[in-house]
Design an enzyme around this catalytic site. Structure first.
Site, short mmCIF file in Angstrom:
data_model
loop_
_atom_site.label_atom_id
_atom_site.label_comp_id
_atom_site.label_asym_id
_atom_site.label_seq_id
_atom_site.Cartn_x
_atom_site.Cartn_y
_atom_site.Cartn_z
N ASP A 37 0.83 -1.21 0.00
CA ASP A 37 0.00 0.00 0.00
C ASP A 37 0.86 1.26 0.00
O ASP A 37 0.64 2.17 -0.80
CB ASP A 37 -0.95 -0.01 1.20
N GLU A 67 -9.04 -2.27 4.65
CA GLU A 67 -8.58 -1.82 5.96
C GLU A 67 -9.52 -0.78 6.55
O GLU A 67 -9.80 -0.78 7.76
CB GLU A 67 -7.17 -1.25 5.84
#
Length: 246
Positions: A33, A143
């Site tokens: 990420d 997330e």
């Protein structure tokens, strides 16, 4: 994919211009990420972007992966080891709790992990203040939905470009951008303790979360876990609670 990348790059430029700031920085962990965000901010601001590597008792392989990302993206960077700062603060906190006979040993592993994330956040903002940059977050849709981030830690950022991308989409964008294969293929981990992986801690897989977010059928066990995580982390996705005006 090029259209998605260009959209995010244009959005990053727009947000910086709106804020009257100079550029962007991101904490580069060695994970996929932060790698994608590193490549995006370099595209958005070739001369005004910065990666920050912040090991806190981290494995050497994470730092190696972070350096690979920085070098491949040709991103300017700062490398600052926060292990000593964390140790001093964590030791002081533990000592005071012990003095009060209030130390909960079972909860301190997570307290330790969250403190690491919050020290990193404070470091990013201190550096961003020096440059006049915005702090760029790295949380993806999976997330965000499950609350798998530290409140006022890695969740403490100015802008979050990946928030609508599921984990699989982040992986696709990483490959397109040229993120090193070793980073694209590694098991997702916040590096909070030895052997820690995201999916073990979550109790489900990113594939299941992505499918859930797409409205697909998944096993009831995974659905229950995802719904529970979303419910108990709702406070993370909201501003602090305030009373009605009186």
């Amino acid at each position: 994919m090029e259209k998605k990348v260009n959209f995010l790059v244009d959005w990053l430029r727009e947000k910086v211009n709106e804020s009257k700031m100079n550029g962007l920085l991101v904490g580069v962990s060695g994970g996929i990420d932060s790698a994608v965000v590193a490549f995006l901010i370099k595209r958005a601001f070739p001369d005004n972007s910065l990666g920050v590597i912040m090991p806190v008792k981290s494995t050497s392989s994470d730092r190696d992966d972070a350096l690979q990302v920085i070098q491949k993206a040709e991103l300017d960077y700062i490398d600052i080891d926060l292990s000593e700062a964390h140790e001093v603060l964590f030791h002081a906190i533990n000592n005071k709790l012990k003095e009060k006979n209030a130390l909960n040993e079972q909860k301190m592993q997570m307290g330790d992990a969250n403190l690491r994330a919050r020290i990193r956040m404070s470091t990013l903002y201190a550096i961003a203040n020096n440059y006049g940059y915005l702090v760029c977050g790295t949380d993806n849709a999976a997330e965000w939905y499950t609350g798998y981030f530290t409140k006022y830690g890695d969740g403490g950022v100015d802008i979050n470009p990946l928030i609508h991308l599921k984990k699989g989409q982040v992986r696709e964008m990483a490959s397109y951008l040229g993120v090193p294969d070793s980073v694209v293929s590694k098991a997702p981990s916040a590096g909070l303790w030895e052997g820690q992986t995201d999916e073990t801690e979550l109790g489900t897989t990113y594939a299941a979360i992505d499918a859930f977010l797409d409205g697909k059928e998944i096993p009831e066990k995974d659905k229950a876990i995802i719904n529970k995580l979303h419910e108990i982390t709702e406070h993370k996705r909201n501003t602090p609670a305030i009373p009605p005006n009186f």
